[in-house]
Design a protein around this motif. Sequence first.
Motif, mmCIF file in Angstrom:
data_model
loop_
_atom_site.group_PDB
_atom_site.id
_atom_site.type_symbol
_atom_site.label_atom_id
_atom_site.label_comp_id
_atom_site.label_asym_id
_atom_site.label_seq_id
_atom_site.Cartn_x
_atom_site.Cartn_y
_atom_site.Cartn_z
ATOM 1 N N LYS A 25 19.998 1.406 -37.735
ATOM 2 C CA LYS A 25 19.754 2.108 -36.464
ATOM 3 C C LYS A 25 20.976 2.036 -35.536
ATOM 4 N N LEU A 26 21.702 0.928 -35.600
ATOM 5 C CA LEU A 26 22.877 0.776 -34.725
ATOM 6 C C LEU A 26 24.168 1.243 -35.413
ATOM 7 N N GLY A 27 24.021 1.907 -36.529
ATOM 8 C CA GLY A 27 25.209 2.482 -37.201
ATOM 9 C C GLY A 27 26.130 1.411 -37.768
ATOM 10 N N GLN A 28 25.532 0.304 -38.259
ATOM 11 C CA GLN A 28 26.380 -0.798 -38.731
ATOM 12 C C GLN A 28 26.834 -0.611 -40.177
ATOM 13 N N ASN A 29 28.053 -0.136 -40.317
ATOM 14 C CA ASN A 29 28.738 -0.083 -41.613
ATOM 15 C C ASN A 29 30.061 -0.802 -41.380
ATOM 16 N N PHE A 30 30.191 -1.986 -41.965
ATOM 17 C CA PHE A 30 31.368 -2.796 -41.664
ATOM 18 C C PHE A 30 32.492 -2.512 -42.650
ATOM 19 N N LEU A 31 33.708 -2.484 -42.133
ATOM 20 C CA LEU A 31 34.880 -2.238 -42.974
ATOM 21 C C LEU A 31 35.146 -3.454 -43.859
ATOM 22 N N ILE A 32 35.487 -3.172 -45.119
ATOM 23 C CA ILE A 32 35.824 -4.295 -46.015
ATOM 24 C C ILE A 32 37.164 -4.019 -46.700
ATOM 25 N N GLY A 56 32.174 -1.476 -30.443
ATOM 26 C CA GLY A 56 31.415 -1.917 -31.615
ATOM 27 C C GLY A 56 32.224 -2.780 -32.564
ATOM 28 N N PRO A 57 32.564 -4.013 -32.163
ATOM 29 C CA PRO A 57 33.375 -4.872 -33.037
ATOM 30 C C PRO A 57 32.643 -5.385 -34.271
ATOM 31 N N GLY A 58 31.310 -5.309 -34.293
ATOM 32 C CA GLY A 58 30.582 -5.779 -35.483
ATOM 33 C C GLY A 58 30.770 -7.278 -35.662
ATOM 34 N N VAL A 76 33.429 -4.166 -26.846
ATOM 35 C CA VAL A 76 32.075 -3.998 -26.315
ATOM 36 C C VAL A 76 31.086 -3.826 -27.466
ATOM 37 N N GLU A 77 30.151 -4.758 -27.560
ATOM 38 C CA GLU A 77 29.177 -4.742 -28.663
ATOM 39 C C GLU A 77 27.757 -4.758 -28.089
ATOM 40 N N LEU A 78 26.927 -3.887 -28.626
ATOM 41 C CA LEU A 78 25.551 -3.765 -28.136
ATOM 42 C C LEU A 78 24.601 -4.788 -28.760
ATOM 43 N N ASP A 79 24.829 -5.135 -30.026
ATOM 44 C CA ASP A 79 23.891 -5.972 -30.770
ATOM 45 C C ASP A 79 24.032 -7.445 -30.366
ATOM 46 N N ALA A 80 23.021 -7.962 -29.669
ATOM 47 C CA ALA A 80 23.081 -9.333 -29.150
ATOM 48 C C ALA A 80 23.332 -10.350 -30.264
ATOM 49 N N HIS A 100 29.102 -8.006 -23.945
ATOM 50 C CA HIS A 100 27.819 -7.590 -24.516
ATOM 51 C C HIS A 100 27.273 -6.432 -23.687
ATOM 52 N N GLY A 101 27.197 -5.249 -24.288
ATOM 53 C CA GLY A 101 26.685 -4.107 -23.529
ATOM 54 C C GLY A 101 26.707 -2.836 -24.345
ATOM 55 N N ASP A 102 26.156 -1.800 -23.730
ATOM 56 C CA ASP A 102 26.082 -0.480 -24.355
ATOM 57 C C ASP A 102 27.245 0.348 -23.813
ATOM 58 N N ILE A 103 28.096 0.801 -24.696
ATOM 59 C CA ILE A 103 29.295 1.527 -24.264
ATOM 60 C C ILE A 103 28.933 2.789 -23.479
ATOM 61 N N ALA A 121 38.470 2.188 -32.484
ATOM 62 C CA ALA A 121 37.111 1.852 -32.895
ATOM 63 C C ALA A 121 36.726 2.467 -34.224
ATOM 64 N N ASN A 122 35.881 1.737 -34.924
ATOM 65 C CA ASN A 122 35.123 2.283 -36.043
ATOM 66 C C ASN A 122 33.759 2.572 -35.424
ATOM 67 N N LEU A 123 33.574 3.819 -35.018
ATOM 68 C CA LEU A 123 32.438 4.146 -34.146
ATOM 69 C C LEU A 123 31.099 4.113 -34.880
HETATM 70 N N1 SAM Z 1 34.098 -2.637 -35.974
HETATM 71 C C1 SAM Z 1 33.267 -3.080 -37.079
HETATM 72 C C2 SAM Z 1 33.913 -2.724 -38.392
HETATM 73 O O1 SAM Z 1 34.818 -1.872 -38.365
HETATM 74 O O2 SAM Z 1 33.532 -3.247 -39.413
HETATM 75 C C3 SAM Z 1 31.847 -2.497 -36.988
HETATM 76 C C4 SAM Z 1 31.764 -0.991 -36.900
HETATM 77 S S1 SAM Z 1 30.110 -0.369 -37.062
HETATM 78 C C5 SAM Z 1 30.468 1.227 -37.742
HETATM 79 C C6 SAM Z 1 29.646 0.106 -35.396
HETATM 80 C C7 SAM Z 1 29.386 -1.040 -34.422
HETATM 81 O O3 SAM Z 1 28.993 -0.473 -33.165
HETATM 82 C C8 SAM Z 1 28.257 -1.972 -34.813
HETATM 83 O O4 SAM Z 1 28.688 -3.299 -34.661
HETATM 84 C C9 SAM Z 1 27.120 -1.663 -33.816
HETATM 85 O O5 SAM Z 1 26.284 -2.764 -33.536
HETATM 86 C C10 SAM Z 1 27.928 -1.231 -32.602
HETATM 87 N N2 SAM Z 1 27.211 -0.362 -31.651
HETATM 88 C C11 SAM Z 1 26.222 0.522 -31.933
HETATM 89 N N3 SAM Z 1 25.838 1.165 -30.808
HETATM 90 C C12 SAM Z 1 26.626 0.683 -29.799
HETATM 91 C C13 SAM Z 1 26.683 0.945 -28.394
HETATM 92 N N4 SAM Z 1 25.901 1.858 -27.820
HETATM 93 N N5 SAM Z 1 27.581 0.251 -27.643
HETATM 94 C C14 SAM Z 1 28.401 -0.678 -28.237
HETATM 95 N N6 SAM Z 1 28.375 -0.967 -29.553
HETATM 96 C C15 SAM Z 1 27.499 -0.300 -30.332
#
Ligand code: SAM
Length: 279
Positions: A25-32, A56-58, A76-80, A100-103, A121-123
């Motif tokens: 739901k939060l679009g979490q796909n982490f770079l490897i 979204g630093p993940g 800025v990261e939303l996920d606590a 910690h917040g919503d961008i 960012a990796n959005l």
């Molecule tokens: N930067 C990391 C990487 O490259 O592996 C994670 C990128 S992941 C595609 C997107 C990140 O954005 C997740 O960590 C997610 O929790 C965070 N995120 C999602 N919605 C957000 C929001 N509204 N504000 C800030 N961060 C958010």
Amino acid sequence: MQPRIAKRDVTLHILKTFGLHMSKKLGQNFLIDENIVDKIVSAADIKPEETVLEIGPGIGTLTQGLAESGCQVVAVELDARLIDILGKTLSGYNNVRIVHGDILKIDISREILAERYKVVANLPYYITTPIIMGLLEQRLPIERLVTMVQKEVAERMVARPGGKDYGALSVAVQYYTEPEIMFIVPPKSFIPAPAVESAVIRCILRDKPPVDINDEKKFFRVVKAAFAQRRKTLTNNLKGAGLPADQVQAILDTAGIDGTRRGETLSLDEFAAIANAWE
Ligand code: SAM
């Protein structure tokens, strides 16, 4: 240099250690893929004295690459759940501040006091457009955006008039910036692998818009109206989307634009001519 997070085994180890289940739901796909991290950092052309806003630093994968370049990073990261984890994975860096917040909701100008900064960012893909448009419309002192987005969105951002990819997003991004797709990133560079290909796009903010317009609000109303329904002619779209219906013909005549054309054929100059003709 600390061990790199941008590796499959290191990322899996971090996920396991902290018992983290990634949120779709939060679009979490982490770079490897550390090579991709290096290429993003190099597209951002970061100097040690600069400040970078990361969205979204993940677990800190890209953040680490940015921090290694010596700049100040505000992430800025939303996920606590990730805030504590980031405190640990990035504990070796004193040039990173996690917010910690919503961008889409935080007051960015209160978080970053630097006169000018870069966004890297990796959005999260579910809100790519609102994030990019929000940053541009707020007229923050951003020098460039280097972001990972879905390849299809990147293609829309750089699209020229005449094609199916050209739309309101293309016009807005090209009005504020000079966008360029830097490279394509395959699904296997992420955990979990997304269903689509990705692209890193670099948008250099313009000092001034590429077209002269009298009223920016009208310009964007015209653009939005012109693309409201792609099958419709310009005249019908403009009439149907809030422009004074009785004036549409006169506005198009003054601008010298044929109302039977479709919005997707219009250049930025032509949109500007319509907006300027609409007094
Ligand atoms: N930067 C990391 C990487 O490259 O592996 C994670 C990128 S992941 C595609 C997107 C990140 O954005 C997740 O960590 C997610 O929790 C965070 N995120 C999602 N919605 C957000 C929001 N509204 N504000 C800030 N961060 C958010």
